[in-house]
Design an enzyme around this catalytic site. Structure first.
Site, mmCIF file in Angstrom:
data_model
loop_
_atom_site.group_PDB
_atom_site.id
_atom_site.type_symbol
_atom_site.label_atom_id
_atom_site.label_comp_id
_atom_site.label_asym_id
_atom_site.label_seq_id
_atom_site.Cartn_x
_atom_site.Cartn_y
_atom_site.Cartn_z
ATOM 1 N N ASP A 170 0.796 -1.240 0.000
ATOM 2 C CA ASP A 170 0.000 0.000 0.000
ATOM 3 C C ASP A 170 0.822 1.281 0.000
ATOM 4 O O ASP A 170 0.276 2.361 0.212
ATOM 5 C CB ASP A 170 -0.935 -0.005 1.222
ATOM 6 C CG ASP A 170 -2.032 -1.046 1.080
ATOM 7 O OD1 ASP A 170 -2.602 -1.147 -0.018
ATOM 8 O OD2 ASP A 170 -2.308 -1.749 2.066
ATOM 9 N N ASP A 230 -6.834 -3.812 -5.899
ATOM 10 C CA ASP A 230 -6.468 -2.508 -5.334
ATOM 11 C C ASP A 230 -5.020 -2.120 -5.661
ATOM 12 O O ASP A 230 -4.665 -0.947 -5.718
ATOM 13 C CB ASP A 230 -6.604 -2.504 -3.799
ATOM 14 C CG ASP A 230 -7.767 -3.321 -3.268
ATOM 15 O OD1 ASP A 230 -8.142 -4.316 -3.917
ATOM 16 O OD2 ASP A 230 -8.280 -2.997 -2.199
#
Ligand code: GLY
Length: 396
Positions: free
Chosen positions: A116, A175
């Protein structure tokens, strides 16, 4: 007769032009007002925040803002939102708060515990650098790219999203497409070309393995780290393994549009258009264009919405609109306008001083995990502000 036809045609050209003008004026007003609101509302949010954590959501039952440690995937969105607001309002209070949060998350530049880093370090330091051009921010982004790239696994031709655990061997989630923005940017701004190469390989692998024939996507593909083979297609935050989790579809749309921005490879543009078709033509897309949390949620129309997916779709469509023409472009822009109007309306946007200081209500984080259902979420606010900025920059 000819004269009359010419007069009618001229009148209709004039009315189309004046309609376009009044729409522009309305959007301009909406955007200005939204940034002013955000400037005030974030002053409510910033009031009682801890020194070492970053806000994520608001628990209305306890009247408390929920904050997370710096390595949580969302910690770039609050400072990113503040920079987006500062850019418009030039309010020094907002800038100071943005800088305070950057100090908290700066150590993430060497963090390699998940994929992330793009969300965490580019939404935050990326905007900080874009606005201030301070070279110290660029250094941090470069180091973050190296940390993210350390998760590239040649055997699966992709970046590993989460670590191995009892559920997964080597999981990659849709994602992850979003984190490629930082890698591409670094390669195109003086950094090593390998980051863009990794992004391209990852995007191609994801195109091949994450998508169904109708261009909806799986959430998780779990790979065998040794052979590169696919072990399973699963969901984590969606309704079922075969369903279309709304935010996942939005990550894909945004991700392939962004890949086209950096590579100009038309296969990514075509792919993004096909994902857009899936989303925009979906029979379960509500009239206000804010999706239910999953396009296949069994209790539609009573299922919770996901304003974060709506904000992301708006932002992605406003970029896709820049690469397309005619009816297609108009469709993307008018859908984004509908989303922005919905999100700015009292149905989604909080009243000043309420909602814990977050801008938007009605997002859904992880319904199957019974977490963050119908709540404000920091990334909904971020992509809402980004979409407003994109509209202002490109269509006003
Ligand atoms: N990236 C995690 C989520 O979209 O909830």
């Amino acid at each position: 007769m000819i004269t009359k036809n010419v007069a009618v045609a001229a009148l209709s050209v004039m009315s189309v032009a004046s309609f376009a003008q009044s729409k522009k004026a309305m959007m301009k007003q909406l955007i200005q007002e939204s940034f002013q609101f955000a400037d005030q509302q974030f002053k409510v949010l910033m009031k009682d925040l801890p020194n070492d954590k970053v806000p994520q959501t608001y628990d209305a039952t306890k009247n408390k803002v929920v904050n997370y440690d710096r390595t949580w995937w969302c910690t770039g969105f609050y400072p990113g939102s503040l920079w987006l607001v500062y850019e418009q309002t030039k309010d020094p209070v907002i800038k100071k708060e943005a800088e305070r949060i950057l100090d908290i998350i700066e150590p993430n530049q060497t963090y390699t515990g998940n994929h992330d880093l793009g969300f965490m370090m580019f939404c935050s330091f990326g905007n900080a650098y874009r606005i201030t051009k301070d070279p110290k921010y660029k250094d941090i982004i470069f180091r973050s790219a190296e940390s993210l790239a350390s998760r590239y696994r040649p055997t699966i031709s992709a970046i590993q999203s989460w670590n191995k655990n009892k559920y997964w061997d080597c999981p990659v989630i849709i994602d992850n497409m979003m984190n490629l923005e930082m890698l591409n940017w670094v390669s195109q701004n003086g950094g090593d070309k390998k980051y863009q190469d990794i992004s391209v390989i990852h995007s191609n692998t994801t195109m091949k393995n994450h998508f169904r024939p109708d261009y909806s996507s799986y959430h998780v593909v779990d790979y065998d780290i040794n052979t590169g083979g696919i072990l399973k297609h699963k969901t984590w935050q969606g309704y079922s393994d075969e369903s279309a989790w709304a935010r996942g579809q939005a990550w894909g749309l945004y991700g392939y549009t962004m890949m086209y921005r950096f590579t100009k490879d038309s296969k990514y543009l075509d792919f993004a258009k096909n994902i857009a078709k899936y989303i925009l033509n979906n029979p379960n897309m509500p009239e206000d264009k804010i999706p239910y949390w999953d396009f296949n949620a069994p209790d539609i129309p009573n299922a919770p919405r996901d304003a974060s997916a709506g904000a992301l779709i708006a932002s992605a469509l406003l970029e896709l609109g820049q690469y397309t023409k005619g009816k297609e472009k108009n469709n993307y822009i008018s859908t984004a306008e509908t989303i922005l109007k919905s999100l700015s309306s009292p149905a989604y946007r909080a009243k000043l001083g309420e909602n814990g200081g977050f801008l938007l209500m009605h997002s859904t984080g992880a319904l199957p995990l019974k977490s963050e259902i119908d709540v404000p979420l920091v990334y909904a606010d971020y992509y809402f502000l980004e979409a407003l900025k994109r509209y202002k920059d490109c269509y006003l």
